[in-house]
Each structure stands twice: as structure tokens, then as C-alpha cells.
Design an enzyme around this catalytic site. Structure first.
Site, mmCIF file in Angstrom:
data_model
loop_
_atom_site.group_PDB
_atom_site.id
_atom_site.type_symbol
_atom_site.label_atom_id
_atom_site.label_comp_id
_atom_site.label_asym_id
_atom_site.label_seq_id
_atom_site.Cartn_x
_atom_site.Cartn_y
_atom_site.Cartn_z
ATOM 1 N N VAL A 9 0.869 -1.178 0.000
ATOM 2 C CA VAL A 9 0.000 0.000 0.000
ATOM 3 C C VAL A 9 0.902 1.223 0.000
ATOM 4 O O VAL A 9 2.064 1.173 0.386
ATOM 5 C CB VAL A 9 -0.948 0.040 1.223
ATOM 6 C CG1 VAL A 9 -2.001 -1.040 1.112
ATOM 7 C CG2 VAL A 9 -0.173 -0.093 2.522
ATOM 8 N N SER A 10 0.353 2.358 -0.414
ATOM 9 C CA SER A 10 1.180 3.533 -0.656
ATOM 10 C C SER A 10 1.507 4.336 0.590
ATOM 11 O O SER A 10 2.464 5.087 0.614
ATOM 12 C CB SER A 10 0.495 4.450 -1.679
ATOM 13 O OG SER A 10 0.367 3.782 -2.913
ATOM 14 N N LYS A 11 0.690 4.231 1.625
ATOM 15 C CA LYS A 11 0.907 5.076 2.793
ATOM 16 C C LYS A 11 1.161 4.238 4.029
ATOM 17 O O LYS A 11 0.641 3.142 4.179
ATOM 18 C CB LYS A 11 -0.296 5.989 3.024
ATOM 19 C CG LYS A 11 -0.514 6.995 1.897
ATOM 20 C CD LYS A 11 -1.705 7.895 2.186
ATOM 21 C CE LYS A 11 -1.922 8.900 1.066
ATOM 22 N NZ LYS A 11 -3.094 9.764 1.318
ATOM 23 N N ALA A 40 4.794 1.609 1.154
ATOM 24 C CA ALA A 40 5.688 2.547 0.473
ATOM 25 C C ALA A 40 5.061 2.950 -0.843
ATOM 26 O O ALA A 40 4.213 2.238 -1.392
ATOM 27 C CB ALA A 40 7.053 1.903 0.224
#
Length: 205
Positions: A9-11, A40
Site C-alpha cells: 500500500v502507498s501510505k 511505500a
């Protein structure tokens, strides 16, 4: 032979979770103990659990990802990962999204990925041509001694493309762009990834 799952996931602040990816991977047969997870951005080089996941894979294993964009930073990175897996006799399956036809354990899936690899090569050639054209244009305008010019959005883009090429000379690139090595590395990493100053400059352009 084992099924290994990778999630991202991005956050890292908890606003995104891997629940959907986890459920899909487990439903596809991955043991919960064989799941690896990173929090990340897609372009981040710092993905320790991806590195651990790739190292854990053995000949005959298959790596499963929910969507193609969970795995690679960009098309070239993705192609390099799959070439490495193929050389190690490790398969790759993508469960959903645009890459769902990719299953390198099947003949059809290998064909689909072959098209991806060809596109990556095409992308490299285009970037190389743009870089050469940009540097030739800079040479044609000429530069004299004195204080180097500051970094600009156009120079950042050229630097990103050039630094991604193994044959690039950093010293020659800095000379052509009229910037110092320190300025270059504040904006772009040695592999062509944007750094904080570069992101700010492009965001304001």
C-alpha cells in the site's frame, strides 16, 4: 513448490490497508505465513519486504500479486524482476487489473509478458532518443564559463532519463545541463528516481 504473496500500500499512516489484497491472495491459495507486505509509494526504492520476498523464492515457487502495480516501480523494474524470477525458475501470477493475463507458469502468460518486455525496450529507446536530442540541443545553444545555471523542470526530466541509462557519464551530463554534481543528486538519484527537490520543482512547474 510454494505460493508466495506480495502486498503493498502507498501510505504508512494507516489510511490504506492490505485487507483486499490479503483476502485475494489467500483465496488464491497463498498461506498467510507466506505473505510479505510493504507500506511505500510505487516509486520508492526502500521496500525491504519485497527484497525479502524475492530472496525467499525458490525454484518451482510462484509469486502472486494482486495487481501489477503492486510489484514494480516502473515497467523496466517490473521486467527486470520477472526476468530474474524466470532465470531462477520462479513463476509470477497477477490476480486482477490490466496484468491479470500474466501467468508466467503458462505459455499464454509468457507471451503476454513478452509483449510487456518489448514495450519496456521500446520505452528505453524512446528515452534514449529524447535524451540525446535534448543534450544536442543544449550543445547547440552553447555554454560559456561562469556560474552554472540553476535546475529547471526540463533539466530534471532529462536527468531522470539519462541517469536511468547505464552508459551515462555523470560528469558529462552535469556539463551538458550546466549544473553541479551536487545539484544533480539533490534532484535525481543515481538510478533516475526523483528526489525531494526534484519532486518540488516538477510539482511547481
Amino acid at each position: 513448490m510454494a505460493l508466495i504473496g506480495y502486498m503493498r500500500v502507498s501510505k504508512s499512516d494507516g489510511s490504506q490497508t492490505t485487507d483486499l489484497q490479503r483476502d485475494a491472495l489467500i483465496a488464491a491459495g497463498v498461506d498467510p505465513g507466506h505473505l510479505y507486505e510493504d507500506k511505500a509509494s510505487g516509486k520508492s526504492e526502500d521496500r525491504p519486504h519485497l527484497e525479502a520476498c524475492l530472496k525467499a523464492l525458490r525454484s518451482g515457487d510462484t509469486l502472486l500479486v494482486w495487481k501489477l502495480d503492486r510489484l514494480g516501480r516502473n515497467l523496466r523494474h517490473l521486467v527486470n524482476i520477472v526476468h530474474d524470477l524466470t532465470a531462477r525458475e520462479v513463476g509470477l501470477k497477477v490476480l486482477t487489473g490490466q496484468g491479470a493475463a500474466i501467468d508466467t507458469t503458462s505459455a499464454q502468460g509468457k507471451l503476454v509478458f513478452g509483449i510487456f518486455a518489448a514495450l519496456a525496450e521500446f520505452e528505453r529507446e524512446l528515452i534514449s532518443e529524447r535524451t540525446k536530442a535534448g543534450l544536442e540541443s543544449a550543445r547547440a545553444r552553447g555554454r560559456k564559463g561562469g556560474r552554472p545555471f540553476k535546475m529547471t523542470p526540463a533539466k530534471v526530466r532529462l536527468a531522470m532519463a539519462s541517469m536511468g541509462q547505464p552508459e551515462t557519464s555523470v560528469a558529462a551530463l552535469c556539463q551538458e545541463l550546466g549544473i553541479t554534481r551536487q545539484t544533480l543528486y539533490r534532484h535525481v538519484s543515481p538510478t533516475g528516481e526523483l528526489r525531494e527537490d526534484g519532486r518540488k520543482l516538477l510539482a511547481g512547474s
